[in-house]
Structure formats: C-alpha cells, structure tokens
Write a protein that holds these residues in place. Structure first.
Motif, mmCIF file in Angstrom:
data_model
loop_
_atom_site.group_PDB
_atom_site.id
_atom_site.type_symbol
_atom_site.label_atom_id
_atom_site.label_comp_id
_atom_site.label_asym_id
_atom_site.label_seq_id
_atom_site.Cartn_x
_atom_site.Cartn_y
_atom_site.Cartn_z
ATOM 1 N N LEU A 158 3.824 -1.111 -6.653
ATOM 2 C CA LEU A 158 5.253 -1.338 -6.904
ATOM 3 C C LEU A 158 5.942 -1.980 -5.713
ATOM 4 O O LEU A 158 7.161 -2.109 -5.694
ATOM 5 C CB LEU A 158 5.941 -0.013 -7.239
ATOM 6 N N ASN A 159 5.156 -2.388 -4.729
ATOM 7 C CA ASN A 159 5.709 -3.017 -3.526
ATOM 8 C C ASN A 159 5.860 -4.507 -3.782
ATOM 9 O O ASN A 159 4.896 -5.274 -3.700
ATOM 10 C CB ASN A 159 4.782 -2.766 -2.336
ATOM 11 N N LEU A 160 7.063 -4.929 -4.104
ATOM 12 C CA LEU A 160 7.342 -6.329 -4.380
ATOM 13 C C LEU A 160 7.802 -7.066 -3.134
ATOM 14 O O LEU A 160 8.264 -8.200 -3.205
ATOM 15 C CB LEU A 160 8.389 -6.442 -5.487
ATOM 16 N N ALA A 161 7.658 -6.418 -1.967
ATOM 17 C CA ALA A 161 7.945 -7.059 -0.692
ATOM 18 C C ALA A 161 6.713 -7.748 -0.133
ATOM 19 O O ALA A 161 6.796 -8.796 0.492
ATOM 20 C CB ALA A 161 8.470 -6.036 0.317
ATOM 21 N N THR A 162 5.542 -7.177 -0.352
ATOM 22 C CA THR A 162 4.342 -7.663 0.306
ATOM 23 C C THR A 162 3.674 -8.784 -0.479
ATOM 24 O O THR A 162 3.667 -8.798 -1.709
ATOM 25 C CB THR A 162 3.333 -6.520 0.519
ATOM 26 N N PHE A 163 3.109 -9.733 0.272
ATOM 27 C CA PHE A 163 2.274 -10.773 -0.319
ATOM 28 C C PHE A 163 0.820 -10.317 -0.418
ATOM 29 O O PHE A 163 -0.006 -11.000 -1.020
ATOM 30 C CB PHE A 163 2.326 -12.043 0.546
ATOM 31 N N VAL A 164 0.505 -9.197 0.190
ATOM 32 C CA VAL A 164 -0.884 -8.775 0.343
ATOM 33 C C VAL A 164 -1.428 -8.180 -0.963
ATOM 34 O O VAL A 164 -0.737 -7.442 -1.665
ATOM 35 C CB VAL A 164 -1.000 -7.764 1.501
ATOM 36 N N THR A 165 -2.685 -8.493 -1.254
ATOM 37 C CA THR A 165 -3.337 -8.041 -2.478
ATOM 38 C C THR A 165 -3.365 -6.513 -2.557
ATOM 39 O O THR A 165 -3.746 -5.843 -1.603
ATOM 40 C CB THR A 165 -4.783 -8.582 -2.524
ATOM 41 N N THR A 166 -2.970 -5.988 -3.703
ATOM 42 C CA THR A 166 -2.941 -4.535 -3.895
ATOM 43 C C THR A 166 -3.850 -4.080 -5.029
ATOM 44 O O THR A 166 -3.854 -2.905 -5.380
ATOM 45 C CB THR A 166 -1.500 -4.063 -4.175
ATOM 46 N N ASP A 190 22.588 -2.739 -1.443
ATOM 47 C CA ASP A 190 22.803 -1.644 -2.399
ATOM 48 C C ASP A 190 21.748 -1.691 -3.502
ATOM 49 O O ASP A 190 21.202 -0.655 -3.908
ATOM 50 C CB ASP A 190 24.196 -1.750 -3.029
ATOM 51 N N VAL A 191 21.472 -2.885 -3.993
ATOM 52 C CA VAL A 191 20.482 -3.029 -5.066
ATOM 53 C C VAL A 191 19.111 -2.589 -4.576
ATOM 54 O O VAL A 191 18.386 -1.845 -5.255
ATOM 55 C CB VAL A 191 20.440 -4.490 -5.559
ATOM 56 N N SER A 192 18.731 -3.027 -3.384
ATOM 57 C CA SER A 192 17.424 -2.665 -2.826
ATOM 58 C C SER A 192 17.302 -1.159 -2.664
ATOM 59 O O SER A 192 16.273 -0.561 -3.010
ATOM 60 C CB SER A 192 17.225 -3.359 -1.476
ATOM 61 N N ARG A 193 18.361 -0.543 -2.155
ATOM 62 C CA ARG A 193 18.331 0.908 -1.929
ATOM 63 C C ARG A 193 18.205 1.665 -3.249
ATOM 64 O O ARG A 193 17.431 2.620 -3.367
ATOM 65 C CB ARG A 193 19.597 1.344 -1.186
ATOM 66 N N ARG A 194 18.949 1.257 -4.256
ATOM 67 C CA ARG A 194 18.911 1.965 -5.542
ATOM 68 C C ARG A 194 17.577 1.757 -6.262
ATOM 69 O O ARG A 194 17.079 2.655 -6.922
ATOM 70 C CB ARG A 194 20.072 1.504 -6.430
ATOM 71 N N LEU A 195 17.011 0.566 -6.150
ATOM 72 C CA LEU A 195 15.693 0.334 -6.759
ATOM 73 C C LEU A 195 14.622 1.175 -6.090
ATOM 74 O O LEU A 195 13.679 1.640 -6.735
ATOM 75 C CB LEU A 195 15.323 -1.150 -6.687
ATOM 76 N N ARG A 196 14.768 1.395 -4.797
ATOM 77 C CA ARG A 196 13.791 2.221 -4.077
ATOM 78 C C ARG A 196 13.795 3.648 -4.635
ATOM 79 O O ARG A 196 12.756 4.311 -4.645
ATOM 80 C CB ARG A 196 14.112 2.226 -2.583
ATOM 81 N N LEU A 219 9.892 -1.282 -4.390
ATOM 82 C CA LEU A 219 10.146 -1.738 -3.023
ATOM 83 C C LEU A 219 10.496 -3.219 -3.079
ATOM 84 O O LEU A 219 9.617 -4.090 -3.133
ATOM 85 C CB LEU A 219 8.919 -1.494 -2.141
ATOM 86 N N VAL A 220 11.779 -3.516 -3.131
ATOM 87 C CA VAL A 220 12.278 -4.894 -3.208
ATOM 88 C C VAL A 220 13.095 -5.157 -1.955
ATOM 89 O O VAL A 220 14.153 -4.544 -1.769
ATOM 90 C CB VAL A 220 13.143 -5.106 -4.470
ATOM 91 N N PRO A 221 12.638 -6.044 -1.072
ATOM 92 C CA PRO A 221 13.316 -6.216 0.214
ATOM 93 C C PRO A 221 14.643 -6.961 0.080
ATOM 94 O O PRO A 221 14.783 -7.871 -0.735
ATOM 95 C CB PRO A 221 12.312 -7.033 1.022
ATOM 96 N N GLU A 240 14.272 -3.174 -16.749
ATOM 97 C CA GLU A 240 14.932 -2.026 -17.372
ATOM 98 C C GLU A 240 15.595 -1.134 -16.332
ATOM 99 O O GLU A 240 16.739 -0.685 -16.527
ATOM 100 C CB GLU A 240 13.912 -1.230 -18.189
ATOM 101 N N ASP A 241 14.902 -0.872 -15.228
ATOM 102 C CA ASP A 241 15.493 -0.041 -14.178
ATOM 103 C C ASP A 241 16.695 -0.723 -13.552
ATOM 104 O O ASP A 241 17.723 -0.080 -13.271
ATOM 105 C CB ASP A 241 14.444 0.268 -13.107
ATOM 106 N N LEU A 242 16.594 -2.036 -13.312
ATOM 107 C CA LEU A 242 17.723 -2.765 -12.738
ATOM 108 C C LEU A 242 18.910 -2.741 -13.693
ATOM 109 O O LEU A 242 20.066 -2.559 -13.272
ATOM 110 C CB LEU A 242 17.304 -4.200 -12.429
ATOM 111 N N GLY A 243 18.625 -2.907 -14.980
ATOM 112 C CA GLY A 243 19.708 -2.861 -15.967
ATOM 113 C C GLY A 243 20.399 -1.512 -16.019
ATOM 114 O O GLY A 243 21.618 -1.437 -16.228
ATOM 115 N N ARG A 244 19.649 -0.436 -15.828
ATOM 116 C CA ARG A 244 20.260 0.900 -15.828
ATOM 117 C C ARG A 244 21.116 1.130 -14.592
ATOM 118 O O ARG A 244 22.093 1.891 -14.630
ATOM 119 C CB ARG A 244 19.169 1.961 -15.931
ATOM 120 N N LEU A 245 20.752 0.497 -13.481
ATOM 121 C CA LEU A 245 21.489 0.701 -12.236
ATOM 122 C C LEU A 245 22.784 -0.104 -12.169
ATOM 123 O O LEU A 245 23.749 0.311 -11.520
ATOM 124 C CB LEU A 245 20.608 0.312 -11.040
#
Length: 472
Positions: free
Chosen positions: A68-76, A399-405, A410-412, A444-449
């Motif tokens: 769920l880490n959308l900050a990293t470019f690294v393979t997960t 604010d958006v980044s904090r609430r998504l966390r 993890l959206v930087p 969906e989570d962003l829409g709820r926030l």
C-alpha cells in the motif's frame, strides 16, 4: 529525521527491556520472562530462536504495508519462484567471481541484455556492471564523466580543479551526494511555471569548458515525466558546432529505462543518440526485482576510463569490475536474470502497460472528483502528481496524505523545489502488484474522506517543511 543515535542517557529509555511473552519460550516460561533482553545493548546470553524471531517480528508489524506504499518506486511483489532463487543465492558474495562463476556469468548476460535493450551501437562492446541500486550506478557514471574530463583537460587544469555538472533541480538526491563527495559543482536548472524538469536550451546555456556532462532524467521522481533527452542532445550538438565544446550526456533512467523501451519505442533517448555516453537503471524499480540492484552501462570501453576498472581473475581469465561496493549477495542479480527470462520483451511490455493503464485510470478518477488538479497523468512513467484545485481552501495535500495514512495508504505530499516552492503536491506511484482493484479501493477511501476534509475551516498544516514526505 536526525541520524541514528543511542538513547538519551538522562532518560530511563536505555534501561528498558523488550517485553517477552511467556508463550514464546520453548520451556520454562517464567525464566524466559525474567531474561527479557535489553533494547539498546547486546544481551549477556542467547535467546531461543523462536523467542528472538517473535520479538523482531512483533516490532516490525508496526511498519507500513509495502503493497500500500504508493510513495516508493521499489518493487514490492515478486513471484514465489523468484523468492526461492534469491533464498538459494543470498549467501553467495557477488565479488567472488572465481568461486561463483555462474552468478558472474548471469550478471554478464544481464549487462548484454540491457545493452541490446538500450540500442548500444555494438552490444558486444558495451561495458557495464550491477550495483546495489541506481544511487551507486549514478556515482559510477559521474565519476567516469569527471575522469574523462580531467584527462581531456590535463594540460589546462591541475588534478584538484573543480568542474561542474549540469542537471535539473528535480534530480534524485544521489546526484547531490556525488557532487559533494567528488568535489563537482552542481549546476541546477530550477523549475519554472509548468516546466518541472530540465529543458534543452537552459541546459546548454549552463555548459562551459569545465562541464563534465549533463544529466538527463528519464522519469522524474517529482511527477513521473520524461526529460527531453533527444532535445538536450540536439542543443549540445549545436553548442559544439558554435564553440567546440563536446559535452557528454548521462541518462539517469532509474525508472524510465525499464519502461520506455517497452511502451515508448518511438521516444529516442538511449544509445541511439551518439551523445549519450552512459545509462543507469534500478533493477529494483520497474526492473521488477526486490531491492537492491541497479545497473550502469557505458556505450563502449572508450567512455569508461581504463584506470577506473579493476581486474579480477575469473576462471583463468580476466573479469573487469567497476563498482563502489565490494561484498554483496548475488541474490538480486540472479533475480534480475530470472525476471528477464521469465517475462521477455512481451512480458515486460504487458506488465508495464498494465501499470500505466492503472495510473492513467486512477488519475482520471482523481481529476473527476473536482477537488484536485493533475500535473501529470501517468502517461510516461506509471506515476502521476496532483494538487488541490484553485478553489479548494478548506484542506491541502498534506491533510489528504495524513488522512489516507489512517486508512493504511502511504501517499507522499511534498513541496516542489526552486523556483516552484509555492506548489505542494501528492504523488502516486503505480507498480506491478498495485492492481486496478487496489486502485478502486484507494478511490473509495479518498471519496469517503473528502466530505470531512471539505468541512474543515482550513488546512491543518502549519509547517509545510516538516509535513513534506520523502519524495524519491
């Protein structure tokens, strides 16, 4: 965040012990509890293996979820078979070419495959090596540029002369490290208006007789856009015609060099351009391998000064090596070779196209919400950046980044560098394993926030410098 250091001696933190569950021990649970290990110095004696494992495992549960880490470019995510191969090779030291000749051969095959992929004029003559990642690869490429410049200018400058390197302010921090470590002046082109990376005209204007090269980034970490490598090379061609200055180009393809060959074949950015002397990529980004492996390639031996190449005896022959790091496991190189074999060109094309489709579809959904403005759309790297719409005053990107966390995402959120410090954005990196289904859950989570964010009286963030998330 400060550098790692021990606990404050004035507190009791250094006296605290780890909490050991009595069920962890193989026997004598009460004794196991009494022998709980200290936190900040080595215990006097050993623990049962299951106890040691569980202590570490429990603490690591507090890390974020890498998928769920959308900050990293690294393979997960990799296939289980790749994990098995890596487990079988993690005890092999890559530098021991004579002891592990097949691992060395797989590294050499990977270099040859990349030379073909990046259109080296003579793939058999191209030279390269694996590294621990693109940061090391960039250091090597920069060092080769500096040494070539020094040799060309030996009659004019002493060895202590301080040359310069031209690049956009959006480069990865490893280039700033290179300039600091090897005493090179960084000439950074700032962002201007809606231009968020290096442009050809400004790059050429900053070059002079002390310029060792120009760094062009194929896939900026700030917004996912490609820098115009062909235009930069053309501007430097014109500069040479006017002044005689012959400035080489290094392409930092940490991410894009494993995307563009499959999805953007009409974009000319690689060794097809005679001015491109070297290219790096991160095998552990869109190369689809777990961290950490990178690759550095030079057009031909002429671009890599011979005195920088060390020779290792290999099966009675000569194995050149050029890397800053010495001992490291062969697992990642083996995993890279596995992935090249497993996917081939068509497989890579399908994987990268899926990631781009997810990015573009997600970007469109974000834009349709009406609260955000897209800066990029995921149509180069599978990455897009967006900011709040001009009429949004009740919340900001932090604010958006904090609430998504709070939902596990993890959206930087971060502020752009000079001259666009006024612009703060969110960035989403879509990698293999981040599926359309996960993208739907994010929307969906962003829409709820959003209804709650819209009801705020204003942004909660007061110190944007402190709120900025790591953006590479």
């Amino acid at each position: 965040m400060p550098l790692h250091k021990g606990p404050d001696a004035s507190s009791h933190e250094h006296e605290r012990r780890l909490a050991l569950n009595p069920f962890y021990g193989e026997a004598d649970p009460i004794g196991g509890m009494a022998e709980a290990p200290p936190r900040h110095h080595m215990p006097d004696g050993p623990l049962p293996p299951m106890s040691a494992y569980q202590l570490v495992h429990d603490e690591l549960m507090l890390d974020g979820n890498s998928r769920l880490n959308l900050a990293t470019f690294v393979t997960t995510w990799m296939e289980p078979q790749a994990g098995v191969l890596m487990s079988e090779c993690r005890d092999k030291n890559m530098i021991d070419k004579d002891e592990y000749p097949r691992t060395a051969e797989l590294e050499r095959r990977c270099v040859a495959m990349l030379a073909h992929l990046w259109n080296a004029p003579d793939p058999g003559a191209a030279v390269g090596c694996s590294t621990t990642g693109s940061s090391e690869a960039c250091m090597l490429a920069g060092l080769a540029l500096k040494r070539r410049w020094a040799k060309r200018n030996a009659d004019r400058y002493p060895a202590s002369a301080r040359p310069n390197l031209v690049m956009g302010v959006n480069v990865q921090v490893c280039w700033e490290k290179f300039c600091e470590f090897w005493e090179v002046e960084p000439r950074l082109v700032p962002m201007e208006g809606d231009r968020f990376h290096l442009d050809a005209e400004t790059a050429a204007a900053l070059c002079d007789e002390n310029t060792i090269g120009v760094v062009a980034v194929l896939g900026s970490t700030f917004d996912g856009s490609y820098e115009p490598v062909a235009e930069i090379c053309a501007a430097l061609d014109a500069l040479q015609e006017r002044t005689g200055l012959d400035i080489p180009v290094h392409v930092d393809g940490a991410s894009g060099a494993m995307v563009a060959p499959f999805l953007d074949e009409d974009v000319v950015w690689d060794f097809r351009l005679p001015r491109v002397s070297s290219i790096n990529t991160s095998g552990h980004k869109y190369g689809l391998v777990y961290p950490g492996v990178g690759w550095a390639l030079w057009r031909s031996p002429a671009e890599l000064p011979e005195e920088l190449v060390f020779r290792v005896n290999y099966l009675g022959g000569d194995m050149p090596t050029f890397a800053l790091n010495f001992s490291r496991p062969g697992a990642q190189v083996v995993a890279q070779y596995y992935t090249f074999l497993r996917l081939g060109r068509e497989g890579y094309r399908a994987v990268q196209q899926t990631s781009r489709d997810v990015a573009r579809g997600l970007a469109e959904r974000v834009e349709a919400m009406g609260d955000f403005r897209l800066l990029t759309r995921g149509n180069q790297l599978p990455v897009f950046a967006f900011t709040t719409a001009p009429d949004v005053t009740s919340f900001d990107v932090f604010d958006v980044s904090r609430r998504l966390r709070e939902q596990g995402w993890l959206v930087p959120a971060y502020t752009f560098p000079a001259n666009r410090e006024d612009l703060s954005v969110l960035r989403v990196v879509c990698r293999n394993g981040f599926s359309a289904d996960l993208a739907e859950l994010l929307i969906e989570d962003l829409g709820r926030l959003l209804p709650e964010l819209r009801r705020q009286s204003g942004p909660f963030t007061h110190d944007k410098g402190a709120a900025t998330s790591f953006h590479h």
